[in-house]
Design a protein around this motif. Structure first.
Motif, mmCIF file in Angstrom:
data_model
loop_
_atom_site.group_PDB
_atom_site.id
_atom_site.type_symbol
_atom_site.label_atom_id
_atom_site.label_comp_id
_atom_site.label_asym_id
_atom_site.label_seq_id
_atom_site.Cartn_x
_atom_site.Cartn_y
_atom_site.Cartn_z
ATOM 1 N N LYS A 78 47.340 62.750 23.051
ATOM 2 C CA LYS A 78 47.476 63.323 22.172
ATOM 3 C C LYS A 78 47.087 64.963 22.426
ATOM 4 O O LYS A 78 45.766 65.023 22.801
ATOM 5 N N GLY A 79 47.750 65.971 22.402
ATOM 6 C CA GLY A 79 47.411 67.394 22.760
ATOM 7 C C GLY A 79 46.877 67.439 24.201
ATOM 8 O O GLY A 79 45.985 68.232 24.294
ATOM 9 N N GLY A 80 47.377 66.632 24.855
ATOM 10 C CA GLY A 80 46.977 66.778 26.433
ATOM 11 C C GLY A 80 45.712 65.933 26.729
ATOM 12 O O GLY A 80 45.173 66.093 27.791
ATOM 13 N N LYS A 81 45.278 65.276 25.895
ATOM 14 C CA LYS A 81 43.911 64.432 26.200
ATOM 15 C C LYS A 81 44.234 62.901 25.913
ATOM 16 O O LYS A 81 44.946 62.457 25.179
ATOM 17 N N GLU A 82 43.700 62.084 26.844
ATOM 18 C CA GLU A 82 44.025 60.619 26.530
ATOM 19 C C GLU A 82 43.181 60.045 25.565
ATOM 20 O O GLU A 82 42.085 60.281 25.417
ATOM 21 N N VAL A 83 44.004 59.465 24.483
ATOM 22 C CA VAL A 83 43.068 58.742 23.426
ATOM 23 C C VAL A 83 43.283 57.101 23.421
ATOM 24 O O VAL A 83 42.783 56.872 22.626
ATOM 25 N N GLY A 84 43.883 56.788 24.373
ATOM 26 C CA GLY A 84 44.053 55.161 24.483
ATOM 27 C C GLY A 84 44.888 54.840 25.429
ATOM 28 O O GLY A 84 45.394 55.473 26.241
ATOM 29 N N ARG A 85 44.221 53.414 25.987
ATOM 30 C CA ARG A 85 44.951 52.768 27.113
ATOM 31 C C ARG A 85 44.983 51.468 26.937
ATOM 32 O O ARG A 85 44.056 50.725 26.362
ATOM 33 N N SER A 86 45.863 50.683 27.203
ATOM 34 C CA SER A 86 46.194 49.322 27.188
ATOM 35 C C SER A 86 46.675 48.708 28.212
ATOM 36 O O SER A 86 47.576 49.344 29.116
ATOM 37 N N ILE A 87 46.272 47.606 28.774
ATOM 38 C CA ILE A 87 46.760 47.056 30.221
ATOM 39 C C ILE A 87 47.016 45.482 29.762
ATOM 40 O O ILE A 87 46.148 44.943 29.283
ATOM 41 N N GLY A 88 48.254 45.031 30.038
ATOM 42 C CA GLY A 88 48.709 43.579 29.612
ATOM 43 C C GLY A 88 48.672 43.298 28.431
ATOM 44 O O GLY A 88 48.766 41.998 27.911
ATOM 45 N N ASP A 89 48.777 44.048 27.241
ATOM 46 C CA ASP A 89 48.726 43.755 25.905
ATOM 47 C C ASP A 89 50.477 43.469 25.444
ATOM 48 O O ASP A 89 51.022 44.077 25.807
ATOM 49 N N THR A 90 50.546 42.198 25.302
ATOM 50 C CA THR A 90 51.951 41.841 24.522
ATOM 51 C C THR A 90 52.065 41.506 22.986
ATOM 52 O O THR A 90 53.032 41.052 22.641
ATOM 53 N N THR A 91 50.863 41.868 22.299
ATOM 54 C CA THR A 91 50.914 41.756 20.808
ATOM 55 C C THR A 91 51.361 42.780 20.186
ATOM 56 O O THR A 91 51.115 44.035 20.526
ATOM 57 N N PRO A 92 52.475 42.877 19.218
ATOM 58 C CA PRO A 92 52.867 43.782 18.489
ATOM 59 C C PRO A 92 51.749 44.864 17.757
ATOM 60 O O PRO A 92 52.024 45.919 17.767
ATOM 61 N N SER A 93 50.829 44.201 17.225
ATOM 62 C CA SER A 93 49.846 45.022 16.566
ATOM 63 C C SER A 93 48.916 45.676 17.651
ATOM 64 O O SER A 93 48.626 47.006 17.414
#
Length: 131
Positions: free
Chosen positions: A105-120
């Protein structure tokens, strides 16, 4: 079908396609130039690192595609990166595994996910790019 009915049907179809585009986030291959432009403009971007042989990626794909169709994510651009052919890009983003998603968001990393397969879980990550 006469010409008038055909024209009406074509117009209705075109209008439905255009209206669906207006409420869907964009999904496209990664481009450094476009990524930089979107970030500079303060836009929401999610990088999706995938590999065609990855079973987790195959589970993520329909979930992410469905999320990107939701009106809440119409201003999010999802950029796909091929894990096997994009090693320099992956190094820049410190990605070591396929099935990685990174929200900006706006050039900044705000989140990261590895291997998540859940819709939520996947939706929570995309939301971070919007909020």
């Amino acid at each position: 079908m006469n010409a008038r009915n055909l024209a009406t049907a074509a117009f209705t179809f075109a209008l439905s396609v255009l209206s669906s585009l207006a409420v869907a986030g964009e999904i496209k291959p990664f481009s450094q130039q476009e990524f930089d432009q979107l970030n500079k403009a303060g836009q929401s971007v999610v990088l999706d690192v995938t590999a065609p042989w990855c079973s987790v990626c195959k589970q993520q794909k329909p979930i992410v595609e469905n999320l990107m169709k939701q009106p809440a994510y119409k201003d999010v651009t999802l950029m796909t990166i091929d894990f096997d052919s994009s090693k320099p890009i992956l190094k820049n983003f410190k990605v070591t595994m396929q099935s990685t998603l990174i929200a900006f968001k706006g050039g900044k990393e705000v989140g990261r996910s590895i291997g998540d397969t859940t819709p939520s879980g996947l939706e929570a990550l995309i939301k971070k790019a919007v909020n």
